[in-house]
Design an enzyme around this catalytic site. Structure first.
Site, PDB file in Angstrom:
ATOM      1  N   SER A 304      -6.442   3.947   2.472  1.00 16.04           N
ATOM      2  CA  SER A 304      -5.958   4.178   1.108  1.00 16.04           C
ATOM      3  C   SER A 304      -6.225   5.622   0.687  1.00 16.04           C
ATOM      4  CB  SER A 304      -6.601   3.171   0.158  1.00 16.04           C
ATOM      5  OG  SER A 304      -5.950   3.182  -1.107  1.00 16.04           O
ATOM      6  N   ASP A 437       3.893  -2.993   0.375  1.00 17.33           N
ATOM      7  CA  ASP A 437       2.645  -2.558  -0.236  1.00 17.33           C
ATOM      8  C   ASP A 437       2.846  -2.377  -1.740  1.00 17.33           C
ATOM      9  OD1 ASP A 437       0.321  -1.235  -1.080  1.00 17.33           O
ATOM     10  OD2 ASP A 437       0.131  -0.111   0.785  1.00 17.33           O
ATOM     11  N   HIS A 466      -1.446  -4.418   0.618  1.00 19.78           N
ATOM     12  CA  HIS A 466      -2.291  -3.222   0.645  1.00 19.78           C
ATOM     13  C   HIS A 466      -3.628  -3.577   1.301  1.00 19.78           C
ATOM     14  CE1 HIS A 466      -3.477   0.785  -0.676  1.00 19.78           C
ATOM     15  NE2 HIS A 466      -4.625   0.280  -1.093  1.00 19.78           N
TER      16      HIS A 466
END
Length: 544
Positions: A304, A437, A466
């Site tokens: 991320s 996502d 995600h």
């Protein structure tokens, strides 16, 4: 006698009048029945033509005379269920049923009537069958590999069988937000706490970061993977533990880089961290490289926002990164931060996830409130307002952008975005992203840019959410798609027993230098001689 003759015609006339009135009543009843039959013909989806024989109106009238009152009532009820046979009703019915709207209504009525009378088990079976078809066609797909044709793509296809197989998401959990939340819950409940060896690294500006090492069961020459957590993650985050255990099972060292103020470390300076700044990572990479043996290879992976920091480091410090790192990997990175920020604020579920992350940022700041209270007391940064932020963008606008010297939050997001920096990367970089996502829309993934890069390959799965990527009937926390791809890539790249990855990396770098040389030759048409000399000198240094 004459009276009898007079009386008989009178009786006949009365009888005729009575019959005429009865005929009128019957005709009225028949007319009503025809209208009702027409209405039933329009609304009913099916009509059993074999229920009663089809009769003409004259025959119906004769039969009404012959039946008793109860029989007449039954006959009328049967007549209501049969279609009208006169010519006008035929033309009306044909006119209605040949229209598309009438056909669709009739089809819907028949389908509703059929399904409403189905047993519950049959209806459940039909629903399950339909979902299985949907799952096999729309959910289970082979991942897309966005990479330029060349040594890197050929190596990945040859050495990583996971990329050639279809990704089978968890059958009952395919929705992106469900994958995101459920993966976090399952990992947090099933993965134990990791016993790291903590090292405190003091940075040049006086700040401190924590490096958590896991080296149990590793050889002295075992390779090492540096792991960068997400926005507010640290070494005990569930997705970090998933990768750490995967590295340990493969016999590799793992070291987790906790950003300033995270992992239980107190802030020594007011500065925190941001996605566009890679100065702390540069110092960490140099320190880890000096700590490891010379023949021990080093890789890095970012998740991320950690992927943003690592990607910016690989692009801005290209030559330095190639000296220190043998391979790199990023997972669920928000490629375009502008679109990612807009996506996470969409109602309703995305917004709830974004509020949760914004709350984590506010808690991080609240934990170090004593450091900021005196520093920003008379400045334009309002700490109390920042602590009430509901979105990540609001927090970045009021705090992060100002702390790192950006005029506006959009300037910060533009500087952190990766999709226009891929051609500067010279370390083999494997990226894993999901098309669904919730923090990064599909159209923001730089597929076209990756197809022209020599060192970047983006693996795009149809589902995964995600940092989710759950698979199997019941997701296993030990062998998941994300960790399996992580293990396959780094074991092949860092151990490299046959030397094939190093040969492929050298070929990639030759193409990279050739591309840069062509760009330099194209830029020689610039009019300013000073600019030409400066560019030529910079590229000479890069080619050394």
């Amino acid at each position: 006698m004459f009276g009898a003759f007079v009386h008989l015609p009178l009786k006949a006339a009365a009888a005729m009048m009575t019959m005429t009135s009865k005929n009128q009543m019957i005709n009225i009843e028949l007319l009503k029945m025809r209208r009702i039959a027409l209405m039933s013909c329009h609304s009913a989806s099916r009509c059993s033509s074999a229920a009663v024989p089809l009769l003409e109106p004259q025959q119906l009238q004769i039969q009404l005379y012959r039946r008793q009152p109860q029989q007449q009532l039954r006959f009328k009820q049967e007549l209501l269920r049969c279609p009208a046979r006169d010519q006008s009703s035929k033309s009306t019915c044909r006119g209605i049923h040949t229209e598309p709207f009438g056909q669709s209504v009739s089809m819907f009525n028949s389908m509703y009537a059929y399904l409403s009378h189905l047993p519950r088990l049959h209806a459940l079976g039909i629903a399950v069958f339909a979902y299985v078809i949907y799952y096999l066609i729309q959910v289970v797909k082979r991942p897309i590999i966005a990479c330029a044709d060349g040594p890197f793509k050929q190596y990945l296809i040859k050495k990583m069988p996971t990329l050639e197989n279809k990704y089978w998401p968890t059958f009952w959990c395919v929705e992106s937000r469900a994958q995101t939340v459920l993966a976090s819950l399952l990992r947090s409940k099933s993965l134990p706490r990791v016993n790291y060896r903590r090292e405190i690294l003091r940075l040049k500006d006086g700040g401190e970061v924590a490096l958590d090492w896991l080296e149990e069961g590793c050889d002295e020459r075992a390779p090492c993977v540096l792991i960068l957590p997400g926005l507010t993650g640290e070494s005990q985050a569930e997705y970090i533990k998933c990768l750490v255990f995967a590295a340990q099972q493969a016999g590799m060292r793992a070291v987790v880089f906790n950003n300033r103020g995270l992992g239980g470390i107190e802030l020594k300076t007011p500065r925190l961290y941001c996605a566009a700044n890679c100065e702390d990572l540069c110092e960490v990479v140099h320190h880890v490289r000096r700590t490891l043996p010379l023949d021990c290879k080093l890789g890095a992976t970012g998740i991320s926002m950690g992927g943003l920091i690592l990607g910016n480091y690989l692009a801005r410090k290209s030559d330095e990164a190639r000296i220190n790192l043998s391979a790199a990997k990023i997972i669920s990175v928000p490629w375009d931060v502008h679109k990612g920020s807009a996506s996470i604020e969409k109602p309703v579920i995305n917004n709830l996830l974004g509020r949760h992350l914004a709350g984590s940022l506010c808690r991080t700041l609240r934990n170090h409130l004593e450091v900021y209270r005196d520093i920003y007391q008379d400045s334009e940064i309002d700490i109390q307002r920042i602590l009430r932020c509901k979105t990540i963008k609001e927090f970045d606008e009021l705090f992060t952008a100002k702390q790192f010297g950006y005029a506006h939050v959009n300037d910060y997001y533009t500087d952190a975005t990766l999709h226009n920096k891929l051609d500067h990367i010279s370390v083999p970089l494997l990226c894993l992203s999901a098309a669904d996502d919730p923090f990064q829309p599909l159209d923001a993934i730089p597929i076209k840019a990756a197809n022209q890069c020599t060192h970047v390959a983006i693996v795009i799965t149809a589902r995964g959410g995600h940092i989710g990527f759950l698979e199997g009937w019941w997701p296993s926390t030990k062998d998941q798609y994300m960790s399996r791809l992580f293990t396959e890539y780094f074991t092949k790249a860092l151990y490299d027993e046959d030397g094939e990855f190093e040969r492929a990396s050298n070929k990639m770098h030759e193409r990279f230098l050739a591309k840069k040389t062509m760009e330099l030759a194209a830029s020689l048409n610039a009019p300013a001689a000073a600019v030409l000399a400066n560019q030529l000198e910079q590229h000479k240094l890069k080619l050394m």
